[in-house]
Scaffold this motif. Structure first.
Motif, mmCIF file in Angstrom:
data_model
loop_
_atom_site.group_PDB
_atom_site.id
_atom_site.type_symbol
_atom_site.label_atom_id
_atom_site.label_comp_id
_atom_site.label_asym_id
_atom_site.label_seq_id
_atom_site.Cartn_x
_atom_site.Cartn_y
_atom_site.Cartn_z
ATOM 1 N N ILE A 79 39.799 40.848 38.436
ATOM 2 C CA ILE A 79 39.062 41.224 39.633
ATOM 3 C C ILE A 79 40.050 41.637 40.724
ATOM 4 O O ILE A 79 41.038 40.938 40.973
ATOM 5 N N PRO A 80 39.839 42.780 41.377
ATOM 6 C CA PRO A 80 40.747 43.220 42.438
ATOM 7 C C PRO A 80 40.907 42.167 43.525
ATOM 8 O O PRO A 80 39.977 41.404 43.817
ATOM 9 N N ALA A 81 42.075 42.117 44.128
ATOM 10 C CA ALA A 81 42.367 41.111 45.156
ATOM 11 C C ALA A 81 41.352 41.138 46.283
ATOM 12 O O ALA A 81 40.911 40.091 46.775
ATOM 13 N N ALA A 82 40.960 42.333 46.705
ATOM 14 C CA ALA A 82 40.014 42.442 47.818
ATOM 15 C C ALA A 82 38.665 41.827 47.475
ATOM 16 O O ALA A 82 37.944 41.351 48.362
ATOM 17 N N ALA A 83 38.303 41.813 46.189
ATOM 18 C CA ALA A 83 37.019 41.272 45.750
ATOM 19 C C ALA A 83 37.096 39.790 45.400
ATOM 20 O O ALA A 83 36.103 39.198 45.008
ATOM 21 N N ARG A 84 38.289 39.188 45.540
ATOM 22 C CA ARG A 84 38.446 37.761 45.275
ATOM 23 C C ARG A 84 38.437 36.921 46.553
ATOM 24 O O ARG A 84 38.291 35.702 46.497
ATOM 25 N N GLU A 92 31.391 41.449 49.848
ATOM 26 C CA GLU A 92 30.941 42.837 49.761
ATOM 27 C C GLU A 92 31.747 43.599 48.711
ATOM 28 O O GLU A 92 31.184 44.357 47.909
ATOM 29 N N ALA A 93 33.066 43.412 48.725
ATOM 30 C CA ALA A 93 33.920 44.113 47.766
ATOM 31 C C ALA A 93 33.588 43.698 46.338
ATOM 32 O O ALA A 93 33.573 44.532 45.423
ATOM 33 N N PHE A 94 33.301 42.414 46.134
ATOM 34 C CA PHE A 94 32.953 41.951 44.793
ATOM 35 C C PHE A 94 31.628 42.559 44.333
ATOM 36 O O PHE A 94 31.484 42.947 43.169
#
Length: 214
Positions: A79-84, A92-94
């Motif tokens: 999972i991208p860092a911004a979505a963690r 929102e990013a997740f």
């Protein structure tokens, strides 16, 4: 590949729609979220869908190519860092990442990807995963991404204080590819709001339910 040679029609594969296949219960007041995602009819040689599940929760906003012939089983996604991040922006990013991965699961097809990003409580997620499995079992795939996120807003469930992201999702039905066969969709594009209920995990978030939002 099991079922290769059985032609899946667009209507028979994802007949009830995707995230936009949820519908509100009659008499539901604004701010109530209800999930009634329906599975498409089972194609010959596949198991029948389980009954549609419905859940509800009070929600209020608190701040603003060629067809595949084999299926890929997904390992735990990175999972991208911004979505963690355990922040409203991270939630929102997740949510955007989850919807992107639903598109990947259907266009590859790739099984296990949706379930790796959701919890067993998410019946809608299980149905999205089953759609990917049906594609894989038939040696078919959706020609291009169907789902597009137009807007997201962090919110909170008044009753449980659960993290909610309200997403405006557009579903653009696409052709289904199976071997040398192409089946065009018969449904029109739809746009609707969905409330994604998220649960914090050590590596970010998981979807615990997807609900209709009014």
């Amino acid at each position: 590949m099991r079922g290769h040679g059985r032609l899946l029609t667009a209507a028979g594969l994802i007949a009830a729609g995707a995230l936009a296949g949820c519908s509100s219960a009659a008499g539901t007041s604004p701010g109530t979220a209800t999930a009634t995602h329906e599975l498409p009819p089972a194609t010959p040689g596949t198991s029948a869908a389980s009954p549609t599940a419905t859940s509800s929760a009070s929600t209020s906003i608190s701040s603003p190519t060629t067809a595949a012939t084999t299926a890929t089983s997904a390992a735990a996604p990175t999972i991208p860092a911004a979505a963690r991040a355990h922040t409203p922006e991270g939630a929102e990013a997740f949510t955007r990442y989850f919807i992107d991965q639903v598109n990947v699961a259907w266009t590859t097809p790739k099984t296990g990807l949706i379930s790796a990003l959701s919890l067993p409580t998410c019946k809608s997620c299980a149905r999205l995963e089953q759609d990917a499995r049906r594609l894989a079992d038939a040696g078919a795939r959706v020609a291009s991404p169907m789902l597009e996120v137009n807007d997201t807003i962090p919110a909170e469930d008044n009753a449980t204080k659960a993290t909610i992201v309200v997403a405006q999702v557009t579903e653009n039905p696409k052709a289904t590819l199976q071997g040398d066969q192409t089946t065009q969709p018969t449904r029109r594009p739809t746009s609707s709001k969905r409330a994604f209920e998220l649960t914090q995990r050590s590596d970010g978030w998981r979807v615990s339910e997807i609900k209709d939002y009014q």
